[in-house]
Design a protein around this motif. Structure first.
Motif, PDB file in Angstrom:
ATOM      1  N   ALA A 281     -34.423 -28.278 -32.147  1.00  0.00           N
ATOM      2  CA  ALA A 281     -34.230 -29.205 -31.035  1.00  0.00           C
ATOM      3  C   ALA A 281     -34.383 -30.650 -31.497  1.00  0.00           C
ATOM      4  CB  ALA A 281     -35.223 -28.894 -29.920  1.00  0.00           C
ATOM      5  N   THR A 285     -31.304 -33.377 -31.534  1.00  0.00           N
ATOM      6  CA  THR A 285     -31.425 -34.605 -30.755  1.00  0.00           C
ATOM      7  C   THR A 285     -31.248 -35.840 -31.630  1.00  0.00           C
ATOM      8  OG1 THR A 285     -32.930 -33.463 -29.238  1.00  0.00           O
ATOM      9  CG2 THR A 285     -32.902 -35.866 -29.151  1.00  0.00           C
ATOM     10  N   THR A 398     -42.953 -34.120 -29.242  1.00  0.00           N
ATOM     11  CA  THR A 398     -43.115 -32.754 -28.732  1.00  0.00           C
ATOM     12  C   THR A 398     -44.598 -32.426 -28.676  1.00  0.00           C
ATOM     13  OG1 THR A 398     -43.159 -31.457 -30.789  1.00  0.00           O
ATOM     14  CG2 THR A 398     -40.999 -32.180 -29.980  1.00  0.00           C
ATOM     15  N   ARG A 427     -47.067 -30.300 -17.693  1.00  0.00           N
ATOM     16  CA  ARG A 427     -45.835 -31.101 -17.645  1.00  0.00           C
ATOM     17  C   ARG A 427     -46.056 -32.394 -16.872  1.00  0.00           C
ATOM     18  NH1 ARG A 427     -42.192 -26.438 -15.266  1.00  0.00           N
ATOM     19  NH2 ARG A 427     -44.278 -25.833 -14.532  1.00  0.00           N
ATOM     20  N   ARG A 446     -36.622 -39.392 -21.143  1.00  0.00           N
ATOM     21  CA  ARG A 446     -36.178 -38.166 -20.481  1.00  0.00           C
ATOM     22  C   ARG A 446     -36.874 -36.992 -21.155  1.00  0.00           C
ATOM     23  NH1 ARG A 446     -31.926 -35.779 -23.595  1.00  0.00           N
ATOM     24  NH2 ARG A 446     -31.138 -37.199 -25.231  1.00  0.00           N
ATOM     25  N   PHE A 447     -36.827 -35.837 -20.503  1.00  0.00           N
ATOM     26  CA  PHE A 447     -37.600 -34.693 -20.982  1.00  0.00           C
ATOM     27  C   PHE A 447     -36.689 -33.490 -21.181  1.00  0.00           C
ATOM     28  CE2 PHE A 447     -40.270 -37.444 -18.462  1.00  0.00           C
ATOM     29  CZ  PHE A 447     -41.372 -37.641 -19.277  1.00  0.00           C
ATOM     30  N   GLU A 448     -36.988 -32.715 -22.231  1.00  0.00           N
ATOM     31  CA  GLU A 448     -36.252 -31.488 -22.491  1.00  0.00           C
ATOM     32  C   GLU A 448     -37.229 -30.357 -22.790  1.00  0.00           C
ATOM     33  OE1 GLU A 448     -33.227 -31.546 -25.396  1.00  0.00           O
ATOM     34  OE2 GLU A 448     -32.001 -33.075 -24.384  1.00  0.00           O
ATOM     35  N   PRO A 449     -36.938 -29.137 -22.312  1.00  0.00           N
ATOM     36  CA  PRO A 449     -37.780 -27.985 -22.639  1.00  0.00           C
ATOM     37  C   PRO A 449     -37.410 -27.428 -24.005  1.00  0.00           C
ATOM     38  CG  PRO A 449     -36.014 -27.295 -21.198  1.00  0.00           C
ATOM     39  CD  PRO A 449     -35.852 -28.786 -21.384  1.00  0.00           C
ATOM     40  N   ILE A 450     -38.376 -26.821 -24.668  1.00  0.00           N
ATOM     41  CA  ILE A 450     -38.126 -26.128 -25.934  1.00  0.00           C
ATOM     42  C   ILE A 450     -38.736 -24.741 -25.818  1.00  0.00           C
ATOM     43  CG2 ILE A 450     -38.564 -26.077 -28.406  1.00  0.00           C
ATOM     44  CD1 ILE A 450     -38.693 -29.098 -28.399  1.00  0.00           C
ATOM     45  N   GLN A 462     -42.831 -28.924 -24.706  1.00  0.00           N
ATOM     46  CA  GLN A 462     -42.116 -29.956 -23.954  1.00  0.00           C
ATOM     47  C   GLN A 462     -41.817 -31.134 -24.893  1.00  0.00           C
ATOM     48  OE1 GLN A 462     -44.691 -31.141 -20.700  1.00  0.00           O
ATOM     49  NE2 GLN A 462     -46.536 -30.688 -21.876  1.00  0.00           N
TER      50      GLN A 462
END
Length: 476
Positions: A281, A285, A398, A427, A446-450, A462
């Motif tokens: 990830a 990115t 992360t 979160r 911004r946020f992305e899940p892993i 996160q």
């Protein structure tokens, strides 16, 4: 180390029969020469009702290092001035094997039925290294049927304000075969210590699996034990975990997550392992952001560096870590790469809570599983150093999602995934911190899940992606 056996009411054997199992006469003091000194066996008490056998090591620090080659260490006297004469370590494990080898293998020609009998035992160890704290000792021994009593030892009893050391006085009480009890010590004492006093070869895997037969494959901390027993030699750890996987019908791939994330309590997920998904990830990115010059802040032993260097678009990669040891491991990893890869990587020793002018001007910085290792009061210093002083165009952070921990069956309630974690945010907590940082330093976030997300608890990891707001321009 002292082993005490107490005779239950109505037993057909007497406690002093412990001498038969250990193959050592309670009426004599015996000395056994070892490569590092001498091992003494004495019996402080030996009656029908109660018998105690003591194994005492006398370590000669000169003999311990004699014949070893290699250059001087950072602290050359460290090979002579250390805790080996005082703490239970691989030296004691080897003594158990050589002095009590017959008992360790469950053999007793004179009393074979006693060798198969579960005995009331108490084992006392005056000083055991345990940097993971009392809870770690409990997690290792309690699943094996021991009642655990561990007492922290003061750093210096004369100066109580100095606090506790990372050693504990350990007392184990349980009813089991003596051979099984000795195998627990043979494996777990070196694991707690985390080092071996001799060179590890492939034979060490066989020793581990023989000693752990019947209990290691089912132990909830088997991956941690395996890694520590094998002194983190990844080539050996991989083989050992694969062989353990065959024992309980798990697949080696399911265990890769533990190899990838040292000492984490993540269960072995389906492919891809969480550590692999995390790095993927981050790399994806960075490529989407068009980064060319990348900082890996808190790079550790270089797992992410190794993947970044595979992509030619990352023209300059700098790894920063406070640990000189970790950087040396990372350097060895880089030295095994082709020159066109290795020449793009530079390693730098430094603390992330201090500003460093050489880190300014990069396209992106990565803090992968780093912030949770920093004491909360020092996060403001990290924020100033990374977002204020270095001020890369983008920052990727992360961190574990604390809400997800409840899904880990092997992780006790209230415990973190790693013994060095200072916190594991939900979160909402991570979002609050990240938005405040972005507002303070002119970034959007911004946020992305892993990893596989749970409907209620979210993803295991996160990631926050900070991008400098073009309206803010370059920092002064």
């Amino acid at each position: 180390m002292m082993i005490t056996c107490t005779r239950p009411d109505g037993a057909e054997w007497v406690a002093a029969d412990l001498g038969f199992l250990l193959h050592k006469n309670p009426g004599r003091v015996q000395v056994f020469e070892q490569s590092y000194g001498s091992a003494h066996v004495v019996y402080p008490e030996a009656t029908d009702e109660r018998c105690t056998a003591a194994l005492l090591l006398e370590i000669d620090p000169v003999r311990l290092v004699r014949g070893k080659s290699g250059g001087a260490t950072e602290f050359s006297l460290g090979q002579y001035v250390n805790d080996r004469p005082y703490a239970a370590s691989s030296l004691l494990a080897v003594a158990i094997s050589t002095v009590f080898g017959t008992a360790l293998h469950g053999r007793c020609a004179q009393r074979p039925e006693l060798a198969e009998t579960a005995l009331p035992l108490r084992i006392e160890l005056p000083a055991v290294p345990c940097k993971g704290g009392l809870e770690l000792v409990e997690r290792l021994f309690a699943p094996l049927g021991w009642q655990v009593a561990a007492t922290p030892l003061a750093l210096d009893p004369a100066f109580p304000d100095w606090g506790e050391s990372h050693y504990v006085r350990l007392e184990l009480t349980g009813t089991m075969r003596l051979a099984r009890a000795l195998t627990h010590l043979y494996v777990l004492l070196p694991a707690l210590d985390g080092s071996k006093h001799y060179w590890l070869s492939a034979d060490e895997i066989d020793k581990l699996l023989r000693a752990g037969e019947g209990w290691l494959s089912a132990h909830p901390e088997r991956e941690w034990i395996t890694r520590r027993y094998l002194a983190r030699r990844q080539s050996l750890v991989r083989v050992a975990l694969a062989r353990l996987a065959e024992i309980d019908d798990a697949t080696p791939e399911q265990l890769d997550a533990v190899e990838e994330a040292v000492d984490e309590h993540e269960p072995a997920p389906k492919t891809p392992p969480l550590a692999v998904a995390r790095r993927a990830a981050v790399v994806r990115t960075l490529r989407e952001l068009g980064a060319r010059r990348v900082l890996d802040l808190g790079c550790g032993e270089g797992a992410l560096l190794r993947e970044l260097v595979e992509h030619r678009e990352f023209g300059e990669i700098v790894g920063v870590d406070v640990s000189v040891r970790a950087l040396r491991v990372a350097q060895r990893r880089m030295e095994r790469l082709p020159a066109w890869m290795a020449q793009r990587v530079h390693l730098h020793q430094g603390a992330l809570t201090y500003t460093d002018a050489s880190l300014r001007g990069f396209d992106a910085a990565v803090l992968m599983e780093v912030i949770e290792h920093i004491d909360p009061p020092r996060l403001a210093a990290l924020e100033r150093a990374v977002f204020g002083a270095a001020a890369p165009r983008a920052v990727l952070v992360t961190t574990p999602n604390g809400e997800y921990n409840t899904l880990y069956e092997s992780l006790p309630a209230g415990r973190f995934r790693h013994t060095d974690h200072r916190f594991e945010w939900s979160r909402a907590e991570f979002g609050s911190w990240a938005r405040a940082v972005a507002d303070n330093h002119g970034y959007t976030v911004r946020f992305e899940p892993i990893g596989p997300a749970d409907d209620r608890h979210g993803p295991p990891t996160q990631m926050a992606i900070f991008a400098r707001d073009a309206r803010e321009g370059e920092p002064s």
